[in-house]
Every structure is written in structure tokens, then in C-alpha cells.
Motif scaffolding. Structure first.
Motif, PDB file in Angstrom:
ATOM      1  N   ARG A 279      21.122   1.017 -45.663  1.00 28.80           N
ATOM      2  CA  ARG A 279      20.685   2.162 -46.469  1.00 28.80           C
ATOM      3  C   ARG A 279      19.166   2.372 -46.411  1.00 28.80           C
ATOM      4  NH1 ARG A 279      22.598   5.660 -49.883  1.00 28.80           N
ATOM      5  NH2 ARG A 279      21.362   6.416 -51.639  1.00 28.80           N
ATOM      6  N   HIS A 280      18.409   1.288 -46.459  1.00 29.89           N
ATOM      7  CA  HIS A 280      16.945   1.394 -46.418  1.00 29.89           C
ATOM      8  C   HIS A 280      16.492   2.016 -45.093  1.00 29.89           C
ATOM      9  CE1 HIS A 280      12.742   0.491 -46.988  1.00 29.89           C
ATOM     10  NE2 HIS A 280      12.736  -0.329 -45.950  1.00 29.89           N
ATOM     11  N   PHE A 281      17.061   1.531 -43.996  1.00 30.73           N
ATOM     12  CA  PHE A 281      16.720   2.090 -42.692  1.00 30.73           C
ATOM     13  C   PHE A 281      17.136   3.550 -42.617  1.00 30.73           C
ATOM     14  CE2 PHE A 281      17.712   3.304 -38.386  1.00 30.73           C
ATOM     15  CZ  PHE A 281      16.539   2.978 -37.731  1.00 30.73           C
ATOM     16  N   ALA A 282      18.331   3.847 -43.099  1.00 30.76           N
ATOM     17  CA  ALA A 282      18.850   5.220 -43.056  1.00 30.76           C
ATOM     18  C   ALA A 282      17.935   6.171 -43.821  1.00 30.76           C
ATOM     19  CB  ALA A 282      20.263   5.269 -43.612  1.00 30.76           C
ATOM     20  N   ALA A 283      17.460   5.740 -44.979  1.00 29.60           N
ATOM     21  CA  ALA A 283      16.558   6.593 -45.772  1.00 29.60           C
ATOM     22  C   ALA A 283      15.279   6.881 -44.992  1.00 29.60           C
ATOM     23  CB  ALA A 283      16.243   5.928 -47.104  1.00 29.60           C
TER      24      ALA A 283
END
Length: 147
Positions: free
Chosen positions: A48-52
Motif C-alpha cells: 500500500r505504501h509503495f502504491a500510494a
């Protein structure tokens, strides 16, 4: 490309993707971000962090994206392989990315514009990369029609 083949590699890949996301700033080189996106997509490993970070980087000009609008610095920095790698990540995780703010129509317009810019510079993706990119764009188009 980072193959994920051994047990525990998922944790390593997620850690590396997190470090890439933490280090990325608008205007900085995009290669590490694109390679991490490709590795996560190939492993089908959601971070999720990378996706954001990726949504923010690729959407910086999405609200005004069109063929007449200049590409954002992210897309201007991408070569054909980078475009394919980012698109693969979006193709695998589009259902998770849309609620995070990714607009599929604007994304595909940006990909098209970046691909056209690469074509003008003679830096198109290789034939296998182009085939992969086209498959991804067709899937995204089908998904956008259902949304």
C-alpha cells in the motif's frame, strides 16, 4: 527484473519497495520506482505504501491530462521499458489503486502520451514489452468500462 522465487522473498521485495517509495521525490529519477513496480507486479505482491507513492507520482498531472497537455515530469522521465513496468503494476493492482485516487482514463492517456514521446525520440519498448503493454492497456480499458 527481480524474480520472487524463494520463501521469504516477498518480505524482502516489500522492504525494498518501501525504501524506494520513501526515497522517491517528484522530479527524481524514475528507474527505481519503475523496477520496484515491475517486481511487485510480477510477484503479485501488494504494498500500500509503495502504491500510494506510485499513484501520486503518476497522477501529478492527471487532472489535466490530455494529448494537448504537457506530460508530467514523471512521464517525461520514462523510457519505453519504464512505461511498460509501471503499466504492469497498474494492470495487476488497478482494483486497489482506483480507491486510492488513480483515474484509469487519465492514466491510460498519460501512458499513451509518454509512449508517443518515446516514439518521437526513437526509444519505443521492445516488441515483447510493447505486446505486454498493449495487453495491459486492453485489460485496463475493459476495467474502466465496468467502473
Amino acid at each position: 527484473q527481480l524474480p520472487i522465487t524463494c520463501p521469504g522473498d516477498e518480505k524482502l521485495a516489500a522492504g525494498l519497495a518501501g525504501r524506494v517509495a520513501d526515497a522517491y521525490e517528484p522530479g527524481s529519477p524514475v528507474r527505481c520506482l519503475c523496477l520496484a513496480a515491475n517486481a511487485l507486479a510480477r510477484a503479485q505482491l501488494w504494498d500500500r505504501h509503495f502504491a500510494a507513492c506510485l499513484v501520486q507520482a503518476t497522477s501529478s498531472s492527471a487532472s489535466s491530462s490530455s494529448f494537448a497537455t504537457p506530460l508530467s515530469s514523471f512521464w517525461q522521465s520514462c523510457n519505453g521499458a519504464d512505461i511498460t513496468q509501471v503499466s504492469r503494476f497498474v494492470g495487476v493492482f488497478h482494483r486497489e489503486l482506483v480507491p486510492m485516487g488513480l483515474r484509469l482514463g487519465a492514466f491510460t492517456e498519460s501512458v499513451s502520451g509518454a509512449l508517443m514521446a518515446c516514439g518521437r525520440e526513437g526509444k519505443l519498448p521492445s516488441p515483447p514489452q510493447l505486446a505486454s503493454l498493449l495487453r495491459t492497456l486492453v485489460r485496463l480499458g475493459d476495467s474502466a468500462d465496468r467502473v
